[in-house]
Scaffold this motif. Sequence first.
Motif, mmCIF file in Angstrom:
data_model
loop_
_atom_site.group_PDB
_atom_site.id
_atom_site.type_symbol
_atom_site.label_atom_id
_atom_site.label_comp_id
_atom_site.label_asym_id
_atom_site.label_seq_id
_atom_site.Cartn_x
_atom_site.Cartn_y
_atom_site.Cartn_z
ATOM 1 N N THR A 61 2.894 -1.317 4.192
ATOM 2 C CA THR A 61 2.415 0.029 3.895
ATOM 3 C C THR A 61 3.588 1.004 3.916
ATOM 4 O O THR A 61 4.362 1.036 4.876
ATOM 5 C CB THR A 61 1.364 0.484 4.934
ATOM 6 O OG1 THR A 61 0.261 -0.421 4.883
ATOM 7 C CG2 THR A 61 0.877 1.895 4.636
ATOM 8 N N GLU A 73 4.550 4.950 3.685
ATOM 9 C CA GLU A 73 3.918 6.251 3.882
ATOM 10 C C GLU A 73 4.987 7.352 3.937
ATOM 11 O O GLU A 73 6.037 7.164 4.560
ATOM 12 C CB GLU A 73 3.114 6.255 5.191
ATOM 13 C CG GLU A 73 2.280 7.498 5.399
ATOM 14 C CD GLU A 73 1.400 7.401 6.637
ATOM 15 O OE1 GLU A 73 0.678 8.377 6.924
ATOM 16 O OE2 GLU A 73 1.451 6.360 7.333
ATOM 17 N N ASP A 81 1.011 5.323 0.463
ATOM 18 C CA ASP A 81 0.323 6.522 0.953
ATOM 19 C C ASP A 81 1.371 7.634 1.036
ATOM 20 O O ASP A 81 1.849 7.977 2.114
ATOM 21 C CB ASP A 81 -0.317 6.241 2.322
ATOM 22 C CG ASP A 81 -1.128 7.425 2.824
ATOM 23 O OD1 ASP A 81 -1.351 8.376 2.036
ATOM 24 O OD2 ASP A 81 -1.505 7.426 4.018
ATOM 25 N N GLU A 136 0.813 -7.729 4.261
ATOM 26 C CA GLU A 136 0.724 -6.365 3.748
ATOM 27 C C GLU A 136 1.910 -5.531 4.230
ATOM 28 O O GLU A 136 2.373 -5.681 5.361
ATOM 29 C CB GLU A 136 -0.571 -5.678 4.215
ATOM 30 C CG GLU A 136 -1.819 -6.157 3.507
ATOM 31 C CD GLU A 136 -3.041 -5.292 3.841
ATOM 32 O OE1 GLU A 136 -2.866 -4.316 4.602
ATOM 33 O OE2 GLU A 136 -4.132 -5.589 3.343
ATOM 34 N N ASN A 153 6.302 -1.016 12.819
ATOM 35 C CA ASN A 153 6.332 0.200 12.010
ATOM 36 C C ASN A 153 7.631 0.952 12.276
ATOM 37 O O ASN A 153 7.895 1.350 13.412
ATOM 38 C CB ASN A 153 5.126 1.094 12.357
ATOM 39 C CG ASN A 153 5.053 2.314 11.460
ATOM 40 O OD1 ASN A 153 5.591 2.318 10.366
ATOM 41 N ND2 ASN A 153 4.413 3.366 11.938
ATOM 42 N N ASN A 193 0.841 -1.196 0.000
ATOM 43 C CA ASN A 193 0.000 0.000 0.000
ATOM 44 C C ASN A 193 0.874 1.243 0.000
ATOM 45 O O ASN A 193 1.797 1.345 0.828
ATOM 46 C CB ASN A 193 -0.908 0.012 1.234
ATOM 47 C CG ASN A 193 -1.759 -1.229 1.338
ATOM 48 O OD1 ASN A 193 -2.392 -1.633 0.370
ATOM 49 N ND2 ASN A 193 -1.779 -1.854 2.509
#
Length: 496
Positions: free
Chosen positions: A417, A419, A378, A415, A488, A376
């Motif tokens: 992500t 960002e 972002d 997944e 993260n 993903n």
Amino acid sequence: MYRILYAEDNFENYKLVEFVLNKNGFDVKSAVDGLDVIDKVENYKPHLIIMDIDLPNLMGYEVTSWLKSKEAYKNIPVIALTADYSGNYEIISKMSGCIAYYSKPVDPVSFGREIKKFIEAHQENPDTQPLSEQMSKSLENKARQVHDLNKQLKEYENKFSGILSKLSDVIIITDRDFNITYYNSSAIEKEVFRKRYISGMNFFELFSCVDMNAEEIKKRLEENEKLANIDIELESLRGTSSFFLGNFDLTDDNEILISLREVSGDVQNFNTMDQVDKMAGLGVITSGIIHEINNPLTAIKTYLEVLKMKISDETLKDVVEKIDSGFQSIEKLSNSLLGFAKPSREKTYPININNIVKEVMSFSEYEIRRGNVNINFDMQDDIPVFNGIKSQMEQVVLNLLINANHAVSEIENPEITIETYEDDGYIVFEVADNGQGIKEKVQNRIFEPFFTTKSKDKSTGLGLTMVKQIVERHNGILDFTSDDKGTNFIIKFPRE
């Protein structure tokens, strides 16, 4: 107003009787033990003495015998008041000279009237056989000696506690089973100890010995062996630890005296120096390896240039171009590793982190998506730039993305992500995964050189070490959060 001297060492019991007697018009004075009765009877001149039988220093019947042996006091009526219901105390009390015997608690209605009747109708009891004056005097002297010794003992105890409280070392006393019975103020100053200690807790519920267990320590102490400089760890609720050197000694009272000297700072310094040594060694190794790799790379590069000029076939040219592209990736990685081993001489330029992500994905997307990982994005479109070295930024992004891929390799619906955004003057780059997270007990070690939780075929334990060093060279901030729902990594670079 009749005066009553009441000998009672329990304050609540005294106040109850005092209240009843005050209501009946008596003046009441307290004595806390047998010696106190002897000291106060002369000045107070009571009309009657109420005597608790079980008193400190001198028993109530002993004080009564002493009073009855004195000409000045033998006619003062004494009544016994005690919580003991055995018949023996009643017999002893009356033999010593008490004219009556009451059990606690008193009757608040009748007690005052009966006391008044004893005072007004008192006559000497011909059946009492008080102890001789000499024996009474001996009892008094012995009681005063005990009282003085107790006073001295209390002073020594206070002095001893004062000395222990001033020591910087943690002092703990336990019984033979290591249940804590005493600790000094230095222990309370340790936040970890204060928040975790519960009265009566066992020493080994709080502390752990690195090299031996409780049974081994107990056995060696029973063999009259003093244990010195034992490595002790005290783990906080947050998972961090304090380290101590502990000394264990068996006292004459069959207790265990434990002194702990904190060495957490020394341990931290040692770990830091150990890491510096690893980094220095790693730099030497890496430099040597890259030097050996660069020699054949230079030759390959030369041969590729010759091939480009000599080959006319378009198909072969296309193959050579792909080889050249792969070679350039190897060369770039070689230069990145060399930059890790020693400060880079490359100049810094304005870096757009979004472009770095796109370039890394262009040549490593297959590896990062391996295992059907869903990625993903972002990313802020108009994100500002920051000064940095492009090749090193690519190394940071690549390492974090590969780590994320490994983290989700064994879960369903993996997944990652990515960002990017601007926050309070910083350019922020985050890589999050939905893996099982990093175990709390190793979270403080993940940036150490050669430390890894992965199998050796997947990791050398250098990826995050390189990331940390590169980020710090760019005046950036590296942080992470991790739990059982994923990890993260957050990196912040000051914008240009």
